[in-house]
Scaffold this motif. Structure first.
Motif, PDB file in Angstrom:
ATOM      1  N   UNK A 134       9.504 -16.806  -7.570  1.00  0.00           N
ATOM      2  CA  UNK A 134       8.774 -17.327  -6.423  1.00  0.00           C
ATOM      3  C   UNK A 134       8.086 -15.889  -6.051  1.00  0.00           C
ATOM      4  N   UNK A 135       6.765 -16.133  -5.576  1.00  0.00           N
ATOM      5  CA  UNK A 135       5.971 -14.716  -5.548  1.00  0.00           C
ATOM      6  C   UNK A 135       6.244 -14.627  -3.795  1.00  0.00           C
ATOM      7  N   UNK A 136       6.311 -12.955  -3.601  1.00  0.00           N
ATOM      8  CA  UNK A 136       6.545 -12.831  -2.290  1.00  0.00           C
ATOM      9  C   UNK A 136       5.356 -12.750  -1.438  1.00  0.00           C
ATOM     10  N   UNK A 137       5.188 -13.293  -0.446  1.00  0.00           N
ATOM     11  CA  UNK A 137       4.040 -13.356   0.346  1.00  0.00           C
ATOM     12  C   UNK A 137       4.268 -12.765   1.728  1.00  0.00           C
ATOM     13  N   UNK A 138       5.644 -12.668   2.160  1.00  0.00           N
ATOM     14  CA  UNK A 138       5.713 -12.114   3.576  1.00  0.00           C
ATOM     15  C   UNK A 138       5.885 -10.702   3.510  1.00  0.00           C
ATOM     16  N   UNK A 139       5.383  -9.823   4.171  1.00  0.00           N
ATOM     17  CA  UNK A 139       5.799  -8.691   4.030  1.00  0.00           C
ATOM     18  C   UNK A 139       5.350  -7.737   2.844  1.00  0.00           C
ATOM     19  N   UNK A 140       4.292  -8.362   2.099  1.00  0.00           N
ATOM     20  CA  UNK A 140       3.791  -7.786   0.900  1.00  0.00           C
ATOM     21  C   UNK A 140       2.848  -6.689   1.159  1.00  0.00           C
ATOM     22  N   UNK A 141       2.053  -6.677   2.288  1.00  0.00           N
ATOM     23  CA  UNK A 141       1.083  -5.754   2.564  1.00  0.00           C
ATOM     24  C   UNK A 141       1.914  -4.497   3.034  1.00  0.00           C
ATOM     25  N   UNK A 142       2.825  -4.881   3.994  1.00  0.00           N
ATOM     26  CA  UNK A 142       3.632  -3.790   4.505  1.00  0.00           C
ATOM     27  C   UNK A 142       4.244  -2.864   3.626  1.00  0.00           C
ATOM     28  N   UNK A 143       4.875  -3.658   2.523  1.00  0.00           N
ATOM     29  CA  UNK A 143       5.561  -3.111   1.550  1.00  0.00           C
ATOM     30  C   UNK A 143       4.635  -2.165   0.546  1.00  0.00           C
ATOM     31  N   UNK A 144       3.377  -2.649   0.199  1.00  0.00           N
ATOM     32  CA  UNK A 144       2.538  -1.595  -0.554  1.00  0.00           C
ATOM     33  C   UNK A 144       2.075  -0.687   0.353  1.00  0.00           C
ATOM     34  N   UNK A 145       1.822  -1.085   1.576  1.00  0.00           N
ATOM     35  CA  UNK A 145       1.220   0.137   2.511  1.00  0.00           C
ATOM     36  C   UNK A 145       2.314   1.320   2.580  1.00  0.00           C
ATOM     37  N   UNK A 146       3.496   0.930   2.873  1.00  0.00           N
ATOM     38  CA  UNK A 146       4.552   1.973   2.944  1.00  0.00           C
ATOM     39  C   UNK A 146       4.568   2.839   1.636  1.00  0.00           C
ATOM     40  N   UNK A 147       4.443   2.423   0.610  1.00  0.00           N
ATOM     41  CA  UNK A 147       4.473   3.074  -0.910  1.00  0.00           C
ATOM     42  C   UNK A 147       3.407   4.092  -0.943  1.00  0.00           C
ATOM     43  N   UNK A 148       1.935   3.394  -0.619  1.00  0.00           N
ATOM     44  CA  UNK A 148       0.875   4.040  -0.830  1.00  0.00           C
ATOM     45  C   UNK A 148       0.645   5.242   0.349  1.00  0.00           C
ATOM     46  N   UNK A 149       1.060   5.028   1.579  1.00  0.00           N
ATOM     47  CA  UNK A 149       0.977   5.965   2.602  1.00  0.00           C
ATOM     48  C   UNK A 149       1.854   7.012   2.309  1.00  0.00           C
ATOM     49  N   UNK A 150       3.030   6.820   1.693  1.00  0.00           N
ATOM     50  CA  UNK A 150       4.118   8.027   1.328  1.00  0.00           C
ATOM     51  C   UNK A 150       3.385   8.767   0.198  1.00  0.00           C
ATOM     52  N   UNK A 151       2.795   8.098  -0.754  1.00  0.00           N
ATOM     53  CA  UNK A 151       2.076   8.610  -1.888  1.00  0.00           C
ATOM     54  C   UNK A 151       1.008   9.489  -1.419  1.00  0.00           C
ATOM     55  N   UNK A 152       0.173   9.139  -0.295  1.00  0.00           N
ATOM     56  CA  UNK A 152      -1.087   9.789  -0.056  1.00  0.00           C
ATOM     57  C   UNK A 152      -0.505  11.052   0.764  1.00  0.00           C
ATOM     58  N   UNK A 153       0.520  10.782   1.737  1.00  0.00           N
ATOM     59  CA  UNK A 153       1.039  12.010   2.158  1.00  0.00           C
ATOM     60  C   UNK A 153       1.434  13.143   1.368  1.00  0.00           C
ATOM     61  N   UNK A 154       2.198  12.905   0.393  1.00  0.00           N
ATOM     62  CA  UNK A 154       2.654  13.687  -0.481  1.00  0.00           C
ATOM     63  C   UNK A 154       1.521  14.363  -1.219  1.00  0.00           C
ATOM     64  N   UNK A 155       0.546  13.653  -1.883  1.00  0.00           N
ATOM     65  CA  UNK A 155      -0.728  14.224  -2.393  1.00  0.00           C
ATOM     66  C   UNK A 155      -1.255  15.214  -1.598  1.00  0.00           C
ATOM     67  N   UNK A 156      -1.524  14.898  -0.262  1.00  0.00           N
ATOM     68  CA  UNK A 156      -2.447  15.627   0.625  1.00  0.00           C
ATOM     69  C   UNK A 156      -1.612  16.878   1.099  1.00  0.00           C
ATOM     70  N   UNK A 157      -0.474  16.866   1.119  1.00  0.00           N
ATOM     71  CA  UNK A 157       0.396  17.977   1.211  1.00  0.00           C
ATOM     72  C   UNK A 157       0.389  18.877   0.132  1.00  0.00           C
TER      73      UNK A 157
END
Length: 75
Positions: free
Chosen positions: A8-31
Motif C-alpha cells: 500500500x502506498x503511504x498517503x498520510x504524513x508523506x509530506x511531513x516525512x519528506x519535509x523533515x528529511x529535506x529540511x535537515x539536509x538543507x540545514x546541514x548544507x547551509x551550515x
C-alpha cells in the motif's frame, strides 16, 4: 490476487516525512557552506587586512600620491 501482493502506498504524513528529511539536509548544507566561507574567505581576508595595516604608513602613501599628481589641491 495480484493486487494483494502490492504494498500500500503511504498517503498520510508523506509530506511531513519528506519535509523533515529535506529540511535537515538543507540545514546541514547551509551550515557547511557558512563554515567554508568563514574559513576559506573571511578569515584570510581579515588576516590580509591586519597584515597590511600593521606596517602601513599613511603619510608615506600620501606623499607618493602627491608626487604622482593624483591630488589637484595638494601640490
Amino acid at each position: 490476487m495480484s493486487s494483494s501482493a502490492l504494498a500500500k502506498t503511504q498517503m498520510r504524513g508523506l509530506l511531513a516525512k519528506r519535509l523533515r528529511f529535506h529540511i535537515v539536509g538543507a540545514v546541514l548544507v547551509s551550515l557547511g557552506a557558512a563554515a567554508f566561507y568563514k574559513f576559506a574567505v573571511a578569515e584570510p581576508r581579515k588576516k590580509a587586512c591586519a597584515d597590511f595595516y600593521r606596517n602601513y604608513d599613511s603619510m608615506k602613501d600620501f606623499e607618493a600620491m602627491r608626487k604622482a599628481g593624483i591630488f589637484q589641491s595638494a601640490k
